[in-house]
Design an enzyme around this catalytic site. Structure first.
Site, PDB file in Angstrom:
ATOM      1  N   CYS A  73       0.687  -1.141  -0.021  1.00  0.00           N
ATOM      2  CA  CYS A  73       0.023   0.181   0.030  1.00  0.00           C
ATOM      3  C   CYS A  73       0.877   1.404   0.037  1.00  0.00           C
ATOM      4  O   CYS A  73       1.848   1.413   0.972  1.00  0.00           O
ATOM      5  CB  CYS A  73      -0.821   0.373   1.261  1.00  0.00           C
ATOM      6  SG  CYS A  73      -1.806   1.442   1.539  1.00  0.00           S
ATOM      7  N   CYS A 183      -1.048   3.816  -6.364  1.00  0.00           N
ATOM      8  CA  CYS A 183      -1.915   3.142  -5.470  1.00  0.00           C
ATOM      9  C   CYS A 183      -2.152   1.838  -5.777  1.00  0.00           C
ATOM     10  O   CYS A 183      -2.286   1.479  -7.164  1.00  0.00           O
ATOM     11  CB  CYS A 183      -3.290   3.953  -5.413  1.00  0.00           C
ATOM     12  SG  CYS A 183      -4.453   3.048  -4.527  1.00  0.00           S
ATOM     13  N   THR A 184      -1.798   0.791  -5.134  1.00  0.00           N
ATOM     14  CA  THR A 184      -2.050  -0.566  -5.398  1.00  0.00           C
ATOM     15  C   THR A 184      -3.253  -1.091  -6.066  1.00  0.00           C
ATOM     16  O   THR A 184      -3.332  -2.046  -6.501  1.00  0.00           O
ATOM     17  CB  THR A 184      -1.448  -1.571  -4.180  1.00  0.00           C
ATOM     18  OG1 THR A 184      -2.215  -1.493  -3.013  1.00  0.00           O
ATOM     19  CG2 THR A 184       0.174  -1.293  -4.055  1.00  0.00           C
ATOM     20  N   HIS A 185      -4.136  -0.250  -5.664  1.00  0.00           N
ATOM     21  CA  HIS A 185      -5.597  -0.564  -6.366  1.00  0.00           C
ATOM     22  C   HIS A 185      -5.653  -0.296  -7.610  1.00  0.00           C
ATOM     23  O   HIS A 185      -6.302  -0.939  -8.300  1.00  0.00           O
ATOM     24  CB  HIS A 185      -6.559   0.126  -5.271  1.00  0.00           C
ATOM     25  CG  HIS A 185      -7.095  -0.306  -4.211  1.00  0.00           C
ATOM     26  ND1 HIS A 185      -6.248  -0.132  -2.863  1.00  0.00           N
ATOM     27  CD2 HIS A 185      -8.220  -0.983  -3.598  1.00  0.00           C
ATOM     28  CE1 HIS A 185      -6.923  -0.782  -1.962  1.00  0.00           C
ATOM     29  NE2 HIS A 185      -8.137  -1.088  -2.475  1.00  0.00           N
TER      30      HIS A 185
HETATM   31  N1  DGL Z   1      -3.903   0.544  -1.828  1.00  0.00           N
HETATM   32  C1  DGL Z   1      -3.828   1.797  -1.354  1.00  0.00           C
HETATM   33  C2  DGL Z   1      -2.452   2.371  -1.697  1.00  0.00           C
HETATM   34  O1  DGL Z   1      -1.616   2.000  -2.243  1.00  0.00           O
HETATM   35  C3  DGL Z   1      -4.985   2.533  -1.177  1.00  0.00           C
HETATM   36  C4  DGL Z   1      -4.866   3.434  -0.343  1.00  0.00           C
HETATM   37  C5  DGL Z   1      -6.406   3.684   0.333  1.00  0.00           C
HETATM   38  O2  DGL Z   1      -6.979   2.832   0.908  1.00  0.00           O
HETATM   39  O3  DGL Z   1      -6.787   4.875   0.164  1.00  0.00           O
HETATM   40  O4  DGL Z   1      -2.111   3.658  -1.443  1.00  0.00           O
END
Ligand code: DGL
Length: 262
Positions: A73, A183-185
């Site tokens: 993340c 962001c990993t999403h």
């Molecule tokens: N996957 C998270 C990242 O890489 C998402 C952060 C979030 O929950 O806002 O930042």
């Protein structure tokens, strides 16, 4: 040599984009994945809240015997990893927006970074960004609203496409030729992004680089799993296992997805 699992955590399902790269590169390694979807999005929280959530996830992974922890993340890495490293002995691998390769390759000298508010506000992001900003224009864009859409499985709906267009259009107007996914999403949005972006704009994400770093650290610390046993992957979410499962059902490996209160 260690057969203990690699621990991975994220604010939700997004970190599975990193987990998949690790699983591909290190198919012998057992893993434990925590999707803290109950507390997503981290990107809208204060640095202190992000740190406390990261500590909670780390403690659980340590209880489960993890030999190395991947903070999958960007928001948790940029806001909490230095505190985690100071507090725990286990090695941590984090992920940050890959500005460096984008800045090196950009012909228009304009790079866009799509990331959460928490990542863009962090001092770690600022120092990395300044290091590579030499002659390069870096356009920072908060991806507000994208994580909740992805968390509810809406990766290619009209709502998602419209929101992405709102964020991408001003970057294109400024002649961006590289888009860094911070962001990993967001790797789950790549097919949608490709339908929006002109062909000359390159998308940069750092999943593979993180997996290579995990391997390098395990080797260096003599922690690689050298057995030939097939790996076991346990994935936990504190909300909806069906959603998490839908993000990993393309992986051919022995895995279980369970709900756990954490
Ligand atoms: N996957 C998270 C990242 O890489 C998402 C952060 C979030 O929950 O806002 O930042």
């Amino acid at each position: 040599m260690s057969s203990k699992p690699i621990g991975v955590f994220d604010s939700g399902v997004g970190g599975t984009s990193i987990w998949k790269e690790i699983q591909k590169l290190l198919p012998n390694e057992d893993t434990i994945y925590l999707a803290d979807s109950k507390n997503a999005p981290y990107g809208e929280k204060s640095q202190e809240e992000i740190l406390q959530l990261s500590i909670k996830n780390t403690e659980l992974l340590l209880e489960k015997g993890c030999k190395l922890i991947v903070v999958a993340c960007n928001t948790a890495t940029t806001n909490a990893i230095s505190n985690l490293r100071a507090q725990y002995k286990v090695p941590f691998i984090g992920i940050e927006p890959a500005i460096k390769p984008a800045a090196l390759q950009s012909k228009s000298k304009t790079v866009g970074v799509l990331a959460t508010k928490g990542t863009l506000a962090s001092s770690l992001f600022h120092s990395t960004s300044e290091n590579h900003a030499n002659g390069i224009k870096i356009i920072e864009q908060e991806g507000t609203g994208l994580v909740p859409l992805i968390e509810s499985g809406k990766v290619a709906t009209e709502e998602t496409i419209n929101l992405l267009n709102t964020y991408i259009s001003p970057m294109l107007e400024q002649d961006m030729d590289h888009l860094v996914l911070g962001c990993t999403h967001y790797p789950y949005l790549i097919p949608t992004l490709k339908s929006i972006l002109p062909d000359h704009v390159k998308i940069i994400d750092s999943g593979e680089a993180v997996a290579r770093q995990v391997k390098a650290v395990l080797e260096k610390k003599d922690l690689l799993n050298t057995s030939n046993n097939s790996a076991i992957h346990e994935l936990f979410t504190n909300i909806n296992p069906q959603v998490l499962e839908s993000f990993v059902n393309d992986v051919e490996a022995t895995l279980s997805v369970q709900r756990l209160d954490f």
